[in-house]
Design a protein around this motif. Structure first.
Motif, PDB file in Angstrom:
ATOM      1  N   GLU A   1       0.860  -1.380   0.031  1.00  0.00           N
ATOM      2  CA  GLU A   1       0.000   0.070  -0.022  1.00  0.00           C
ATOM      3  C   GLU A   1       0.861   1.336  -0.029  1.00  0.00           C
ATOM      4  O   GLU A   1       2.267   1.341   0.388  1.00  0.00           O
ATOM      5  CB  GLU A   1      -0.986   0.062   1.082  1.00  0.00           C
ATOM      6  CG  GLU A   1      -1.932  -0.971   1.131  1.00  0.00           C
ATOM      7  CD  GLU A   1      -3.017  -0.833   0.075  1.00  0.00           C
ATOM      8  OE1 GLU A   1      -3.233   0.130  -0.418  1.00  0.00           O
ATOM      9  OE2 GLU A   1      -3.348  -2.056  -0.249  1.00  0.00           O
TER      10      GLU A   1
ATOM     11  N   TYR B   1      -7.182   3.254  -5.257  1.00  0.00           N
ATOM     12  CA  TYR B   1      -7.105   3.596  -3.947  1.00  0.00           C
ATOM     13  C   TYR B   1      -8.203   4.917  -3.499  1.00  0.00           C
ATOM     14  O   TYR B   1      -7.865   5.888  -3.924  1.00  0.00           O
ATOM     15  CB  TYR B   1      -5.579   4.232  -3.629  1.00  0.00           C
ATOM     16  CG  TYR B   1      -4.699   3.132  -3.945  1.00  0.00           C
ATOM     17  CD1 TYR B   1      -4.438   2.384  -3.104  1.00  0.00           C
ATOM     18  CD2 TYR B   1      -3.986   3.240  -5.139  1.00  0.00           C
ATOM     19  CE1 TYR B   1      -3.437   1.246  -3.357  1.00  0.00           C
ATOM     20  CE2 TYR B   1      -3.171   2.089  -5.439  1.00  0.00           C
ATOM     21  CZ  TYR B   1      -2.798   1.275  -4.664  1.00  0.00           C
ATOM     22  OH  TYR B   1      -1.877   0.038  -5.040  1.00  0.00           O
TER      23      TYR B   1
ATOM     24  N   VAL C   1      -6.798   7.867   0.193  1.00  0.00           N
ATOM     25  CA  VAL C   1      -5.444   7.925   0.949  1.00  0.00           C
ATOM     26  C   VAL C   1      -5.202   9.358   1.364  1.00  0.00           C
ATOM     27  O   VAL C   1      -4.964  10.210   0.616  1.00  0.00           O
ATOM     28  CB  VAL C   1      -4.162   7.595   0.210  1.00  0.00           C
ATOM     29  CG1 VAL C   1      -2.816   7.718   1.010  1.00  0.00           C
ATOM     30  CG2 VAL C   1      -4.528   6.119  -0.554  1.00  0.00           C
TER      31      VAL C   1
END
Length: 450
Positions: free
Chosen positions: A105, A199, A202
């Motif tokens: 990640e 994603y 974030v």
């Protein structure tokens, strides 16, 4: 501008790069988990003024246990942890680790590389790869690896998030004023708050100051079309496998030619083909050494090597001394599969001849000869538009690296092609790469000048 010099990386594996390296009587078969061994070879590379040491990685025991048991694949450090240790016993050499975007990640990776850059005083580099095998996927809760294009789409977003997170703090954000009690200036911290396809969110920021190099040096090794395009946009060093001068020249011109559309110049990207030098005092001695290694190859391991490059396609059902059959397109390492198919067709190789041909360096260029002959090859590729430097892949360790440092490096220095001393303290300094400015600092300057 200083005269252009060859860049050198030392691509280190536990016992060396040859497929049978660990079986050679002068190799260290137990090197995979021996920190003293890696300390020794890292310090040898630093004594030779190499730009960096480099470690590859994968996230699985490759192949069934019966096959893997014939290789060193079950005896491997996590390279980032190993490099953190080597940072303490080296001073100037760069520390480059492969880390996959497929099964990591962005926040955790960005934090680990920023930590390594601080620990080493600005010597970290990240070789960005996408994982390529179902075996790796099955270690992370999946049955199959994603399609090649999807893996690269994820990688594109991943690197944009990582670079954004590395800009979380301005360079001068941390005042650490004990009298006032102010540790950092809150006006100089930036919340990324990324929203994207792979994603969804974030947030950031990182909880570590901006790294000495700004970002670790960004490295790539993919040579497929998506890989080359990602490299042209983001990479600062590219490791590549090229068998011939003409092929290396074509790759070099192609990749450098893509930089302009991203506002980049040729000097912002260093292309470093892999080379595995098998050295002897004479040509005959070098050939005998290489033959000794070749004789140690177990055919099962040779076939396993080809299967890995063919996306798991089983070649054991075909005659070893027959031609390479037509292969389905791989969803794994597309560029490497294309390289060995082209090699087999060009040289009319049997399956056995093909795995023997690539056993030395898995498709990278193997040069068997004297130190002068190896230096001649490096000089030709460097001066004829095929390379900015080389990722040196010793056939077995420690002897292979010792010989290169003691015999080839002085010859390159004598020819004026390689440094005598490091140019600076950081990996960027020594590669001749600029330290990236924070995107927020650039924005502030633009607002001030408006």
């Amino acid at each position: 501008m200083s005269e252009r010099k060859i860049r050198l990386g030392a691509f280190l594996m536990s016992s060396g790069h040859h497929l049978a390296a660990w079986r050679h009587p002068r190799a260290w078969a137990g090197g995979g988990l021996d920190f003293a061994h890696f300390k020794r070879v890292a310090q040898t590379a630093e004594r030779g003024k190499f730009d960096a040491i480099f470690f590859a990685d994968n996230l699985a025991l490759m192949g069934p246990p019966e096959l893997a048991s014939l290789t060193t694949g079950g005896d491997v450090f996590d390279p980032l942890i190993l490099l953190a240790g080597l940072a303490a016993v080296t001073e100037r050499i760069g520390l480059i680790s492969t880390v996959s975007t497929t099964f990591n990640e962005p926040y955790g990776l960005a934090r680990r590389f920023a930590s390594l850059d601080h620990l080493s005083g600005g010597r970290s580099g990240w070789n960005l790869v996408t994982s390529a095998t179902d075996l790796e996927a099955q270690n992370f809760g999946l049955e199959r690896i994603d399609q090649h294009a999807d893996r690269y789409a994820r990688a594109e977003e991943f690197i944009d998030i990582a670079t954004g997170l590395w800009d979380s703090f301005d360079d001068d954000a941390f005042v650490r004023d004990q009298a006032s009690g102010q540790f950092f200036d809150p006006a100089k911290v930036h919340v990324l708050d990324h929203r994207g396809a792979h994603y969804p969110r974030v947030r950031g920021p990182l909880n570590i100051p901006r790294a000495p190099q700004g970002y670790p040096v960004l490295v790539q090794a993919g040579s497929s079309e998506p890989g080359k395009e990602l490299a042209a946009r983001t990479a600062e060093v590219v490791f590549t496998a090229q068998q011939t001068l003409a092929g290396a020249q074509d790759f070099y011109a192609d990749l450098k030619g893509r930089l302009g559309k991203y506002g980049r110049t040729a000097d912002e990207l260093k292309i470093m083909p892999g080379i595995s030098p098998v050295l002897g005092a004479t040509q005959s001695e070098a050939e005998d050494k290489f033959a000794e290694l070749q004789e140690l190859i177990d055919p099962r391991v040779g076939l396993g090597l080809l299967a890995g490059m063919a996306g798991g396609f089983d070649l054991s059902q075909y005659p070893l001394d027959g031609p390479l059959p037509e292969l389905p397109e791989s969803n794994a390492m597309k560029s490497r599969q294309a390289l060995f198919i082209e090699l087999a067709r060009r040289e009319n190789l049997t399956i056995r001849q093909l795995y023997l041909k690539i056993a030395g360096a898995r498709g990278h260029n193997t040069v068997v000869g004297t130190p002068l002959q190896v230096a001649d090859v490096l000089e030709e590729w460097f001066t004829q538009g095929a390379a900015d430097g080389f990722n040196v892949m010793p056939p077995f360790l420690p002897e292979g690296l010792d010989q290169f440092v003691d015999q080839v490096v002085p010859e390159l220095q004598r020819r004026g092609l390689f440094r005598h001393e490091y140019e600076g303290q950081t990996l960027r300094d020594n590669l001749g790469l600029v330290r990236p400015a924070s995107r927020y600092a650039a924005g502030a300057r633009a607002r001030q000048s408006a």
